[in-house]
Design a protein around this motif. Structure first.
Motif, PDB file in Angstrom:
ATOM      1  N   ALA A   1       4.401   8.327  -1.704  1.00 50.89           N
ATOM      2  CA  ALA A   1       3.536   7.268  -2.223  1.00 50.89           C
ATOM      3  C   ALA A   1       3.916   6.865  -3.635  1.00 50.89           C
ATOM      4  O   ALA A   1       3.735   5.708  -4.028  1.00 50.89           O
ATOM      5  CB  ALA A   1       2.075   7.722  -2.175  1.00 50.89           C
TER       6      ALA A   1
ATOM      7  N   ARG B   1      -2.357   9.136  -5.968  1.00 51.94           N
ATOM      8  CA  ARG B   1      -1.976   8.175  -4.936  1.00 51.94           C
ATOM      9  C   ARG B   1      -2.855   8.351  -3.706  1.00 51.94           C
ATOM     10  O   ARG B   1      -3.228   9.472  -3.342  1.00 51.94           O
ATOM     11  CB  ARG B   1      -0.508   8.374  -4.529  1.00 51.94           C
ATOM     12  CG  ARG B   1       0.468   8.304  -5.693  1.00 51.94           C
ATOM     13  CD  ARG B   1       0.652   6.886  -6.194  1.00 51.94           C
ATOM     14  NE  ARG B   1       1.514   6.841  -7.368  1.00 51.94           N
ATOM     15  CZ  ARG B   1       2.042   5.732  -7.871  1.00 51.94           C
ATOM     16  NH1 ARG B   1       1.777   4.561  -7.288  1.00 51.94           N
ATOM     17  NH2 ARG B   1       2.816   5.776  -8.939  1.00 51.94           N
TER      18      ARG B   1
ATOM     19  N   THR C   1      -3.871   8.618   0.136  1.00 51.68           N
ATOM     20  CA  THR C   1      -3.258   9.126   1.357  1.00 51.68           C
ATOM     21  C   THR C   1      -3.900   8.431   2.566  1.00 51.68           C
ATOM     22  O   THR C   1      -4.760   7.574   2.421  1.00 51.68           O
ATOM     23  CB  THR C   1      -3.450  10.649   1.486  1.00 51.68           C
ATOM     24  OG1 THR C   1      -4.811  10.925   1.863  1.00 51.68           O
ATOM     25  CG2 THR C   1      -3.133  11.360   0.184  1.00 51.68           C
TER      26      THR C   1
END
Length: 300
Positions: free
Chosen positions: A209, A263, A265
């Protein structure tokens, strides 16, 4: 029979069970009566209606068009009645049993219990640490706060609370911090990072990511549970990776820093409750949890 008149209720109960199982024998077993008793109730219902509800296909029953119509209405009505009965039978002051992983319990729920008690004074919680995977029946829990992704068990009702965000965190006490401070995220590729067996894919997911060409090459000390991993990070043993809400208080106090960001998920924070007979207090708890997670995000 007039439009407002009910059918014989014992017969309707026998019909609902037989239609659901497509078997008189299995309906009799469920109702703890004889095969003949169920057959008599079905004949009584058909006589009252004036047309057949079943046809036979070998050993199984097949519903007629009228049977299908009555099955749908009776099934929904009995489900609603069971749920109402379960709700009435539940003691008014019984605690709401909430299960969650030990790390979520210790690092997020417990620090917010006082606020939860002030905001929802009518909700008495009993907290249960769950380290094993939850069963489809939720193991006697009224609800479970968890981080996960679909598909969910069909007998769960799932309230999505917030997307999951994970990222690397480190203590300023870490001996390698002076070397990493101010460096871009790719500095972690050669860093021996802390990890946990409960989320083996976390570093890989965050690295992808974050646009890194590869996850960190070297896994340092490993821990069985996320709680221990974060305690190791606080002790200055290395760089760990964690869900953002579980380190929110440590970031606010400066005990940990997250210079490379979090980030999103594919997982979410959710409240799972039984699809049938759910505790009526669950929606207000879900709204509170959603607001609390959003508040943590806003503070940062």
């Amino acid at each position: 029979m007039t439009d407002r008149e009910l059918p014989p209720l014992n017969a309707l109960r026998a019909f609902e069970a037989a239609a659901r199982h497509q078997s008189v024998s299995r309906a009799a077993d469920e109702l703890h009566v004889t095969h003949g008793a169920v057959s008599r109730q079905l004949r009584l219902l058909e006589e009252a209606l004036g047309r057949p509800l079943f046809t036979r296909q070998g050993r199984q029953l097949a519903l007629t068009e009228a049977g299908e119509q009555l099955r749908d209405g009776a099934g929904a009505a009995f489900d609603q009645l069971r749920d109402a009965w379960a709700s009435v039978r539940r003691p008014a002051q019984a605690p709401f049993v909430l299960g969650c992983a030990g790390s979520v319990l210790a690092r997020w729920v417990i620090p917010r219990l006082d606020r939860l008690g002030r905001d929802l004074p009518e909700l008495k919680l009993h907290l249960s640490a769950q380290e094993e995977p939850l069963t489809p029946a939720l193991g006697g829990l009224d609800g479970a706060l968890l981080i996960g992704a679909p598909p969910w068990p069909v007998n769960w009702q799932v309230s999505v609370l917030a997307p999951e965000r994970i990222g690397p965190v480190v203590s300023p006490r870490y001996a390698g911090w002076s070397r990493l401070a101010g460096q871009p995220a790719n500095a972690l590729i050669d860093e021996p990072v802390l990890h946990t067996a409960s989320r083996p894919q976390a570093w890989r997911d965050w690295s992808a990511a974050a646009g890194l060409p590869t996850p960190p090459h070297t896994l340092g000390q490993g821990f069985a549970h996320l709680y221990y991993l974060l305690e190791a990070a606080l002790a200055g043993l290395g760089v760990a990776i964690a869900p953002e809400p579980l380190v929110a208080d440590d970031l606010a106090s400066g005990r940990l820093v997250a210079p490379w960001g979090f980030r999103q998920t594919s997982a979410s924070w959710v409240l799972a409750t039984p699809a049938r007979g759910a505790d009526p207090r669950a929606p207000s708890l879900a709204r509170w949890l959603e607001h609390a997670l959003a508040s943590d995000e806003a503070v940062r």
